[in-house]
Motif scaffolding. Structure first.
Motif, PDB file in Angstrom:
ATOM      1  N   ARG A 362      -2.969  -6.216  -4.657  1.00 17.87           N
ATOM      2  CA  ARG A 362      -3.893  -6.293  -3.508  1.00 17.87           C
ATOM      3  C   ARG A 362      -3.340  -7.009  -2.366  1.00 17.87           C
ATOM      4  O   ARG A 362      -3.668  -7.048  -1.079  1.00 17.87           O
ATOM      5  CB  ARG A 362      -4.907  -7.142  -4.001  1.00 17.87           C
ATOM      6  N   THR A 363      -1.755  -6.858  -2.379  1.00 17.78           N
ATOM      7  CA  THR A 363      -1.023  -7.387  -1.268  1.00 17.78           C
ATOM      8  C   THR A 363       0.103  -6.255  -1.004  1.00 17.78           C
ATOM      9  O   THR A 363       0.824  -5.797  -1.887  1.00 17.78           O
ATOM     10  CB  THR A 363      -0.097  -8.429  -1.503  1.00 17.78           C
ATOM     11  N   THR A 365       2.765  -4.475   1.698  1.00 16.43           N
ATOM     12  CA  THR A 365       3.958  -4.847   2.703  1.00 16.43           C
ATOM     13  C   THR A 365       4.207  -3.466   3.486  1.00 16.43           C
ATOM     14  O   THR A 365       4.689  -2.589   3.178  1.00 16.43           O
ATOM     15  CB  THR A 365       5.161  -5.116   2.210  1.00 16.43           C
ATOM     16  N   SER A 384      -7.904  -5.685   0.469  1.00 19.30           N
ATOM     17  CA  SER A 384      -6.489  -5.991   0.156  1.00 19.30           C
ATOM     18  C   SER A 384      -5.742  -6.869   1.474  1.00 19.30           C
ATOM     19  O   SER A 384      -6.303  -6.872   2.563  1.00 19.30           O
ATOM     20  CB  SER A 384      -5.748  -4.518   0.486  1.00 19.30           C
ATOM     21  N   THR A 385      -4.396  -7.300   1.413  1.00 16.49           N
ATOM     22  CA  THR A 385      -3.915  -7.969   2.378  1.00 16.49           C
ATOM     23  C   THR A 385      -2.651  -7.319   2.640  1.00 16.49           C
ATOM     24  O   THR A 385      -2.105  -6.670   1.788  1.00 16.49           O
ATOM     25  CB  THR A 385      -3.425  -9.265   1.667  1.00 16.49           C
ATOM     26  N   VAL A 386      -2.548  -6.852   4.007  1.00 17.68           N
ATOM     27  CA  VAL A 386      -1.409  -6.129   4.575  1.00 17.68           C
ATOM     28  C   VAL A 386      -0.459  -7.187   5.387  1.00 17.68           C
ATOM     29  O   VAL A 386      -0.996  -7.889   6.080  1.00 17.68           O
ATOM     30  CB  VAL A 386      -1.731  -5.097   5.471  1.00 17.68           C
ATOM     31  N   VAL A 387       0.796  -7.377   4.908  1.00 17.09           N
ATOM     32  CA  VAL A 387       1.807  -8.170   5.547  1.00 17.09           C
ATOM     33  C   VAL A 387       2.666  -7.111   6.088  1.00 17.09           C
ATOM     34  O   VAL A 387       3.433  -6.402   5.684  1.00 17.09           O
ATOM     35  CB  VAL A 387       2.583  -8.983   4.642  1.00 17.09           C
ATOM     36  N   THR A 417       6.614 -12.685   9.929  1.00 11.14           N
ATOM     37  CA  THR A 417       5.879 -11.944   9.190  1.00 11.14           C
ATOM     38  C   THR A 417       4.215 -12.388   9.674  1.00 11.14           C
ATOM     39  O   THR A 417       3.929 -13.256  10.526  1.00 11.14           O
ATOM     40  CB  THR A 417       5.561 -12.593   7.686  1.00 11.14           C
ATOM     41  N   ALA A 419       0.095 -11.450   8.435  1.00  5.68           N
ATOM     42  CA  ALA A 419      -0.709 -11.044   7.406  1.00  5.68           C
ATOM     43  C   ALA A 419      -2.124 -10.893   7.842  1.00  5.68           C
ATOM     44  O   ALA A 419      -2.616 -11.886   8.524  1.00  5.68           O
ATOM     45  CB  ALA A 419      -0.569 -11.918   6.272  1.00  5.68           C
ATOM     46  N   VAL A 421      -6.468  -9.401   6.119  1.00  5.40           N
ATOM     47  CA  VAL A 421      -7.100  -9.029   4.698  1.00  5.40           C
ATOM     48  C   VAL A 421      -8.145  -8.069   5.505  1.00  5.40           C
ATOM     49  O   VAL A 421      -8.955  -8.379   6.318  1.00  5.40           O
ATOM     50  CB  VAL A 421      -7.829 -10.288   4.380  1.00  5.40           C
TER      51      VAL A 421
END
Length: 445
Positions: A362-363, A365, A384-387, A417, A419, A421
């Protein structure tokens, strides 16, 4: 006729008839217009005038600044007799007709002969001369009194002028001292500005920052200060101005204009905060002049010859937008608002054609490398988490292009970075506002 006139002369009235008849043959009747000078002081005297009609003025220093009238003679009076008593037979004063004058002209030689034959006429002449001397003395005393009054007044004026001069001299000395002190203070400040800091890494004092700001203000000419921005800011202009800003200003002032960059914080004095009230309060013309010509003794270069007039004016407008924040810039970009994508019917999310497959984790990049978002399109499930990770030396940011705006990152330096959600399905487009060719999309299913 001349017999009658000569008999009316007080000086000769006592003479016998035969003497008067003899004298009448030597007399000449003269008529003088107004302002005529009968004779002048210092000239040889040869005739005497007996006034029949009109008046004559007895004048000293005729035609000079010291000219003055010491007496006035009328009908029955005579003038010119003083030449008889003068050792060199010269006139002792000038005589001028006050108006039209009629007089009998008698040669002084004849009068001298009469005085020898008739001494009693001499007594009459002496009496007349005595009266005239008295009148002359009175006039002279009056004149001396007036001169004394004038001299006293002049002395008072001179005294006042001298006092004023003393005060002026004291004031001039005081002013000179003040100017010297000001010059010394300015020289001291310049020396302090020159030698107070040895390297650009040292933090400048408030005084040095103030001096630098004053220097920027003084450098801008008044005619440049009064210029108005002639170019309206359009959406396309924002794109051009942002590209120009990124290429020429971003390194020192940063994408947000605050100067908090590795370069901007290590210049001396540090790069200006373009969003500060002190900078935003400057007229458009002053900002244009500083961009074009730079700021001496600072890290601000001049871009004249590199940027044209239109590009500089667009930069001025872009600086105004920086004070409103990045969202103000995003709202002016010409990119149309994308349509949200409806979530697919299957409960299990699938990747869009050509997109990166959905990962189990769920992460996710997105890397920033070679001025690209990799992947440019990312499909993720809800929650989801996008970094985003910057893997190159230039600075970038992540700003929403879709509405309502959702993404707004700080400046991402190398290995920086950001991030987020994503809890709501939809299509989210974004870009780097410093490199307008960099775009990306996150599809949330």
């Amino acid at each position: 006729m001349k017999d009658v006139l000569i008999s009316q002369m007080p000086l000769l009235a006592s003479l016998p008839a035969d003497e008067l008849e003899r004298l009448s043959a030597t007399l000449t009747v003269r008529v003088f217009p107004a302002g005529t000078v009968l004779f002048r002081e210092g000239e040889p005297g040869t005739v005497l005038y007996s006034i029949v009609e009109g008046q004559a003025q007895i004048v000293k220093a005729l035609g000079t600044d010291d000219e003055r009238v010491i007496g006035v003679c009328g009908p029955g009076d005579f003038v010119g007799e003083m030449s008889l008593l003068s050792p060199d037979a010269h006139r002792t004063a000038s005589v001028r007709s006050a108006g039209e004058l009629r007089a009998l002209e008698l040669p002084l030689a004849e009068l001298s002969a009469v005085l020898k034959r008739y001494p009693e006429v001499g007594y009459q002449l002496v009496a007349t001369l005595s009266r005239r001397l008295d009148a002359t003395n009175v006039a002279t005393i009056h004149d001396l009194h007036e001169k004394n009054v004038e001299l006293s007044a002049s002395h008072g004026q001179l005294s006042q002028a001298y006092s004023q001069l003393k005060r002026t001299r004291h004031f001039a000395i005081a002013l000179l001292v003040v100017l010297l002190l000001i010059a010394a203070a300015v020289a001291g400040l310049l020396a302090y500005y020159q030698f107070a800091v040895r390297t650009a890494l040292e933090t400048p004092s408030d005084l040095l920052l103030t001096m630098a700001q004053v220097g920027r203000t003084l450098n801008v000419p008044a005619e440049a200060d009064a210029l108005k921005n002639p170019i309206p800011l359009t959406s396309d202009g924002v794109v051009i101005a942002r590209r120009t800003y990124t290429g020429h200003c971003n390194t020192c002032h940063g994408p947000d204009g605050k100067g908090d960059t590795p370069v901007g914080t290590h210049t001396f004095p540090r790069a200006s905060d373009l969003t500060a009230a002190q900078t935003q309060g400057r007229p458009d013309g002053a900002l244009h002049w500083l961009i074009e010509n730079g700021s001496p003794r600072t890290g601000m270069p001049g871009w004249k010859g590199t940027l044209d007039e239109e590009e500089i004016w667009q930069l001025v407008s872009y600086m105004r937008l920086l004070a409103e924040g990045q969202q103000a810039i995003v709202k002016r970009l010409p990119t149309p608002m994308p349509r949200p994508s409806a979530p697919p019917a299957p409960p299990t999310p699938t990747a869009a054609p050509g997109a990166t497959p959905v990962q189990a984790a769920r992460t996710f990049t997105v890397t920033i490398d070679d001025y690209q978002f990799v992947p440019a399109e990312l499909v993720v499930p809800v929650g989801s988490t996008v970094v985003w990770e910057n893997k190159e030396g230039d600075s970038h940011n992540i700003i929403s292009l879709s509405k309502p705006p959702f993404l707004e990152s700080p400046l991402l330096y190398f290995r920086g970075t950001y991030a987020v959600v994503f809890n709501t399905p939809g299509t989210y487009t974004y870009a780097c506002t410093f490199h307008d060719f960099m775009h990306g999309t996150v599809v949330v299913q």
